[in-house]
Design a protein around this motif. Structure first.
Motif, PDB file in Angstrom:
ATOM      1  N   CYS A  42     -35.264 -83.741 -13.416  1.00 36.17           N
ATOM      2  CA  CYS A  42     -34.912 -83.447 -11.978  1.00 36.17           C
ATOM      3  C   CYS A  42     -36.580 -83.071 -11.543  1.00 36.17           C
ATOM      4  O   CYS A  42     -36.851 -82.951 -10.152  1.00 36.17           O
ATOM      5  CB  CYS A  42     -34.021 -82.625 -11.533  1.00 36.17           C
ATOM      6  N   GLN A  43     -37.572 -82.795 -12.071  1.00 39.62           N
ATOM      7  CA  GLN A  43     -38.867 -82.440 -12.076  1.00 39.62           C
ATOM      8  C   GLN A  43     -39.456 -83.834 -11.594  1.00 39.62           C
ATOM      9  O   GLN A  43     -40.639 -83.905 -10.912  1.00 39.62           O
ATOM     10  CB  GLN A  43     -39.572 -81.670 -13.019  1.00 39.62           C
ATOM     11  N   ARG A  44     -38.862 -84.693 -11.806  1.00 36.27           N
ATOM     12  CA  ARG A  44     -39.753 -86.132 -11.586  1.00 36.27           C
ATOM     13  C   ARG A  44     -39.377 -86.627 -10.048  1.00 36.27           C
ATOM     14  O   ARG A  44     -38.519 -86.003  -9.354  1.00 36.27           O
ATOM     15  CB  ARG A  44     -38.887 -87.012 -12.333  1.00 36.27           C
ATOM     16  N   SER A  45     -40.300 -87.198  -9.503  1.00 35.47           N
ATOM     17  CA  SER A  45     -39.988 -87.628  -8.060  1.00 35.47           C
ATOM     18  C   SER A  45     -39.697 -89.133  -8.032  1.00 35.47           C
ATOM     19  O   SER A  45     -39.679 -89.857  -6.856  1.00 35.47           O
ATOM     20  CB  SER A  45     -41.206 -87.228  -7.217  1.00 35.47           C
ATOM     21  N   ASP A  46     -39.727 -89.976  -9.109  1.00 38.48           N
ATOM     22  CA  ASP A  46     -39.539 -91.345  -8.967  1.00 38.48           C
ATOM     23  C   ASP A  46     -38.055 -91.650  -9.044  1.00 38.48           C
ATOM     24  O   ASP A  46     -37.740 -92.898  -9.148  1.00 38.48           O
ATOM     25  CB  ASP A  46     -40.418 -91.823 -10.171  1.00 38.48           C
ATOM     26  N   MET A  47     -37.038 -90.822  -9.496  1.00 40.58           N
ATOM     27  CA  MET A  47     -35.871 -91.288  -9.531  1.00 40.58           C
ATOM     28  C   MET A  47     -34.887 -89.987  -9.101  1.00 40.58           C
ATOM     29  O   MET A  47     -35.377 -88.909  -9.456  1.00 40.58           O
ATOM     30  CB  MET A  47     -35.352 -91.414 -11.163  1.00 40.58           C
ATOM     31  N   ASP A  48     -33.592 -90.111  -8.890  1.00 35.82           N
ATOM     32  CA  ASP A  48     -32.681 -89.252  -8.522  1.00 35.82           C
ATOM     33  C   ASP A  48     -31.778 -89.455  -9.663  1.00 35.82           C
ATOM     34  O   ASP A  48     -31.322 -90.307 -10.161  1.00 35.82           O
ATOM     35  CB  ASP A  48     -31.719 -89.535  -7.185  1.00 35.82           C
ATOM     36  N   PHE A  49     -31.245 -87.999 -10.142  1.00 32.10           N
ATOM     37  CA  PHE A  49     -30.250 -88.032 -11.310  1.00 32.10           C
ATOM     38  C   PHE A  49     -28.880 -87.233 -10.691  1.00 32.10           C
ATOM     39  O   PHE A  49     -29.069 -86.410  -9.884  1.00 32.10           O
ATOM     40  CB  PHE A  49     -30.953 -87.194 -12.303  1.00 32.10           C
ATOM     41  N   GLU A  50     -27.985 -87.677 -11.242  1.00 34.51           N
ATOM     42  CA  GLU A  50     -26.693 -87.087 -11.189  1.00 34.51           C
ATOM     43  C   GLU A  50     -25.995 -86.981 -12.622  1.00 34.51           C
ATOM     44  O   GLU A  50     -25.945 -87.974 -13.426  1.00 34.51           O
ATOM     45  CB  GLU A  50     -25.755 -88.033 -10.567  1.00 34.51           C
ATOM     46  N   LEU A  51     -25.213 -85.618 -12.596  1.00 31.04           N
ATOM     47  CA  LEU A  51     -24.701 -85.296 -14.139  1.00 31.04           C
ATOM     48  C   LEU A  51     -23.152 -85.909 -14.165  1.00 31.04           C
ATOM     49  O   LEU A  51     -22.347 -85.801 -13.051  1.00 31.04           O
ATOM     50  CB  LEU A  51     -24.626 -83.742 -14.452  1.00 31.04           C
ATOM     51  N   ALA A 100     -27.633 -91.855 -13.854  1.00 31.84           N
ATOM     52  CA  ALA A 100     -26.585 -91.148 -14.123  1.00 31.84           C
ATOM     53  C   ALA A 100     -26.948 -90.441 -15.541  1.00 31.84           C
ATOM     54  O   ALA A 100     -27.401 -91.274 -16.415  1.00 31.84           O
ATOM     55  CB  ALA A 100     -25.074 -91.883 -14.233  1.00 31.84           C
ATOM     56  N   VAL A 101     -26.926 -89.261 -15.874  1.00 36.02           N
ATOM     57  CA  VAL A 101     -26.904 -88.446 -16.961  1.00 36.02           C
ATOM     58  C   VAL A 101     -25.280 -88.344 -17.540  1.00 36.02           C
ATOM     59  O   VAL A 101     -24.872 -87.612 -16.865  1.00 36.02           O
ATOM     60  CB  VAL A 101     -27.697 -87.353 -16.994  1.00 36.02           C
ATOM     61  N   ILE A 102     -25.146 -89.207 -18.449  1.00 36.15           N
ATOM     62  CA  ILE A 102     -23.755 -89.072 -18.873  1.00 36.15           C
ATOM     63  C   ILE A 102     -23.491 -88.165 -20.311  1.00 36.15           C
ATOM     64  O   ILE A 102     -24.035 -88.554 -21.313  1.00 36.15           O
ATOM     65  CB  ILE A 102     -23.164 -90.525 -19.261  1.00 36.15           C
ATOM     66  N   ILE A 103     -22.720 -87.224 -20.320  1.00 35.91           N
ATOM     67  CA  ILE A 103     -22.234 -86.396 -21.439  1.00 35.91           C
ATOM     68  C   ILE A 103     -21.330 -87.056 -21.988  1.00 35.91           C
ATOM     69  O   ILE A 103     -20.104 -87.361 -21.409  1.00 35.91           O
ATOM     70  CB  ILE A 103     -21.735 -84.972 -20.846  1.00 35.91           C
TER      71      ILE A 103
END
Length: 192
Positions: free
Chosen positions: A32-41, A8-11
């Motif tokens: 999100c250019q990385r392939s080793d983790m998934d990100f969600e805002l 999680a990218v937390i604002i």
């Protein structure tokens, strides 16, 4: 472990005039250019979190407020966190402190990194947040990204694009994300 880490990218600022959303958008594009983790805002502004008013931490007693429970359920979805934070009066935002307090079990045994902005790059806010993270049995990573001084004033006060300072923050951001990835995989394996 049957999935890659979900982060999680937390604002953490909820002010109308906040810079956090711009910083988080840049971070999401970079991460999100990385392939080793998934990100969600995850934007604290979209959660109607009341001030903490439970009988105890959810470590000791289940929360009763449905808004706190919704927050806990959201936080539980992730294997780690990166908090985008401002610095208010030499500390973290009240919204972030309240968000930390509204959960315990869900934060536990997961890494957390920080992406800060302000006159000194939110250095003091991040130090305070790291102490809270330790109390929550999290793993705060060593490296943080700090948008400070001239970079902060150019993107916030002058309205220059985040890309204008990318060369100054990409290195620390990569290092911070590398540390979050390592600890996310380690803690996922340990929790399993």
């Amino acid at each position: 472990m049957n999935h890659q880490p979900k982060i999680a990218v937390i604002i953490s600022s909820t002010r109308d005039a906040r810079f956090g959303a711009r910083a988080a958008d840049w971070l999401m594009g970079f991460a999100c250019q990385r392939s080793d983790m998934d990100f969600e805002l995850v934007d604290l502004k979209t959660f109607d979190l009341p001030l903490f008013n439970e009988k105890a931490s959810n470590l000791w007693a289940p929360s009763e407020d449905p808004r706190a429970i919704a927050w806990q359920q959201k936080i539980a979805e992730f294997d780690g966190y990166v908090v985008v934070t401002a610095e208010y009066n030499h500390s973290l935002t009240g919204a972030l402190k309240n968000a930390f307090d509204q959960a315990y079990v869900e934060w536990k045994h997961k890494p957390i990194g920080f992406f800060g902005y302000g006159g000194v790059g939110a250095a003091r806010a991040i130090e305070h947040a790291r102490l809270i993270a330790v109390e929550l049995h999290m793993v705060p990573v060593r490296t943080a990204t700090h948008i400070a001084g001239g970079d902060f004033f150019s993107v916030v006060m002058k309205g220059e694009p985040m890309e204008s300072i990318a060369g100054h923050i990409e290195g620390s951001t990569t290092e911070m994300l590398d540390q979050v990835a390592w600890w996310a995989k380690a803690t996922m394996a340990a929790r399993a």
